[in-house]
Design an enzyme around this catalytic site. Structure first.
Site, PDB file in Angstrom:
ATOM      1  N   ASP A  45       0.838  -1.206   0.000  1.00  0.00           N
ATOM      2  CA  ASP A  45       0.000   0.000   0.000  1.00  0.00           C
ATOM      3  C   ASP A  45       0.874   1.258   0.000  1.00  0.00           C
ATOM      4  OD1 ASP A  45       0.859  -0.077   2.615  1.00  0.00           O
ATOM      5  OD2 ASP A  45      -1.139  -0.034   3.517  1.00  0.00           O
ATOM      6  N   SER A  46       2.198   1.072  -0.008  1.00  0.00           N
ATOM      7  CA  SER A  46       3.104   2.195  -0.265  1.00  0.00           C
ATOM      8  C   SER A  46       2.791   2.829  -1.615  1.00  0.00           C
ATOM      9  CB  SER A  46       4.563   1.732  -0.228  1.00  0.00           C
ATOM     10  OG  SER A  46       4.748   0.616  -1.087  1.00  0.00           O
ATOM     11  N   ASP A  84      -0.670  -6.440   0.083  1.00  0.00           N
ATOM     12  CA  ASP A  84      -1.087  -5.740   1.308  1.00  0.00           C
ATOM     13  C   ASP A  84      -2.601  -5.644   1.427  1.00  0.00           C
ATOM     14  OD1 ASP A  84       0.642  -4.773   3.230  1.00  0.00           O
ATOM     15  OD2 ASP A  84       1.214  -3.007   2.061  1.00  0.00           O
ATOM     16  N   LYS A 112      -0.457  -9.713   3.291  1.00  0.00           N
ATOM     17  CA  LYS A 112       0.252  -9.029   4.391  1.00  0.00           C
ATOM     18  C   LYS A 112      -0.737  -8.143   5.136  1.00  0.00           C
ATOM     19  CE  LYS A 112       3.508  -5.657   3.763  1.00  0.00           C
ATOM     20  NZ  LYS A 112       2.962  -4.495   4.515  1.00  0.00           N
ATOM     21  N   GLU A 114      -1.088  -5.445   8.490  1.00  0.00           N
ATOM     22  CA  GLU A 114      -0.487  -4.674   9.571  1.00  0.00           C
ATOM     23  C   GLU A 114      -1.315  -4.849  10.832  1.00  0.00           C
ATOM     24  OE1 GLU A 114       0.268  -0.570   8.660  1.00  0.00           O
ATOM     25  OE2 GLU A 114       0.999  -1.056   6.650  1.00  0.00           O
ATOM     26  N   GLU A 181       9.302  -3.683  10.671  1.00  0.00           N
ATOM     27  CA  GLU A 181       9.718  -2.402  10.067  1.00  0.00           C
ATOM     28  C   GLU A 181      10.267  -1.437  11.119  1.00  0.00           C
ATOM     29  OE1 GLU A 181       6.984  -0.738   7.257  1.00  0.00           O
ATOM     30  OE2 GLU A 181       7.991   1.217   7.231  1.00  0.00           O
TER      31      GLU A 181
HETATM   32  O1  KIV Z   1       3.539  -1.060   1.587  1.00  0.00           O
HETATM   33  C1  KIV Z   1       4.732  -1.389   1.540  1.00  0.00           C
HETATM   34  O2  KIV Z   1       5.447  -1.182   0.558  1.00  0.00           O
HETATM   35  C2  KIV Z   1       5.292  -2.033   2.719  1.00  0.00           C
HETATM   36  C3  KIV Z   1       6.782  -2.183   2.773  1.00  0.00           C
HETATM   37  C4  KIV Z   1       7.386  -0.901   3.171  1.00  0.00           C
HETATM   38  C5  KIV Z   1       7.189  -3.282   3.650  1.00  0.00           C
HETATM   39  O3  KIV Z   1       4.586  -2.386   3.602  1.00  0.00           O
END
Ligand code: KIV
Length: 263
Positions: A45-46, A84, A112, A114, A181
């Site tokens: 989600d970056s 994510d 993934k 969080e 992280e």
């Molecule tokens: O969203 C993302 O790119 C991430 C990485 C920074 C691990 O969670």
């Protein structure tokens, strides 16, 4: 490279071999990263920051992630595609399962999430249903406003102990991988040595099982301040493909991250 699966990552951990991971949001860069030997690609989600230009990841929707998952899946080659779950897509168990299911249908091979120990029930349900989960701990960017900024986590013993305890709970619930992280390198090493699952680090020091970076940092197109844990591999490479290869080789040889990229 043979197809990378969860078993491959587990075997790397058992054998003490490190692996590289990189974000990818489309087919072309996914193909390039896979050809460079990068074992895990993340539709992170970056993308809210590096593609959409926001100053956090909070604006990213499930539709955004689903679209970029479909794109990256076309180029992922034999790399494992991790995806994510965006902000608030897990507001109930039902929504979590539905949304993770959508992303798996779009091409994700691992989800993934969080969160800390409160995510245990959700992770348990996903893993029961055959969805491999990577639990993202430490500086979780979706909680940036609660942290009061992008701050290193686990510097004091109490918080470090809490993160380790949370990681154990999530692994017991079924998390197959932990992503850590922005924590002190020492905590990264403790996590790697204590947990039976692979531990991927970003700003977690060299002594973890795998390393991940945001693609835009690796090729120096990130706008504004570059995080301490990142490195522009394009400055010593002829082209993007070589930069990806150098990143992969430096991770495999444990030349990256160096002390200057760690906390
Ligand atoms: O969203 C993302 O790119 C991430 C990485 C920074 C691990 O969670």
């Amino acid at each position: 490279m043979k197809p990378v699966t969860l078993s491959t990552l587990q075997a790397y951990k058992r054998g003490g071999e490190t692996f590289s991971c990189l974000t990818a949001y489309d087919a072309s860069f996914a193909r390039m990263a896979s050809d460079a030997g990068i074992e895990v690609l993340l539709v992170g989600d970056s993308l809210g920051m590096v593609l959409q230009g926001h100053d956090s990841t909070l604006a990213v929707t499930l539709d955004d992630i689903r679209y970029h998952t479909r794109c990256a899946a076309q180029g992922k080659g034999n790399s494992l595609l991790m995806v994510d779950l965006p902000f608030m897509s897990n507001i109930s168990q039902e929504r979590l399962l539905q949304n993770a299911g959508e992303l798996m249908r779009a091409g994700a091979e691992m989800i993934k999430i969080e969160g800390e120990s409160w995510m245990a029930d959700g992770i348990r349900e996903l893993s029961r249903r055959g969805v491999p989960v990577c639990a993202h701990l430490g500086l979780t960017p979706q909680a940036v406003h609660q942290f009061g900024g992008y701050k290193i986590q686990g510097r004091d013993q109490e918080r470090a102990d809490q993160l380790l305890a949370d990681a154990r709970i999530l692994v017991d619930a079924g998390a197959s991988v932990i992503l850590l992280e922005c924590v002190p390198a020492e905590l990264g090493q403790v996590m790697r040595d204590t947990l039976e699952v692979p531990v991927i680090g970003i700003g977690a020091g060299v002594d973890v099982d795998g390393q991940i970076l945001v693609m835009h940092d690796v090729i120096g197109v990130t706008q504004g301040r570059t995080p301490r844990f990142a490195k522009n591999f394009l400055t010593d490479a002829d082209d993007i493909a070589s930069a990806f290869r150098h990143y992969h080789e430096d991770v495999k040889a444990r030349r990256f991250p160096a002390a200057e990229h760690s906390f």
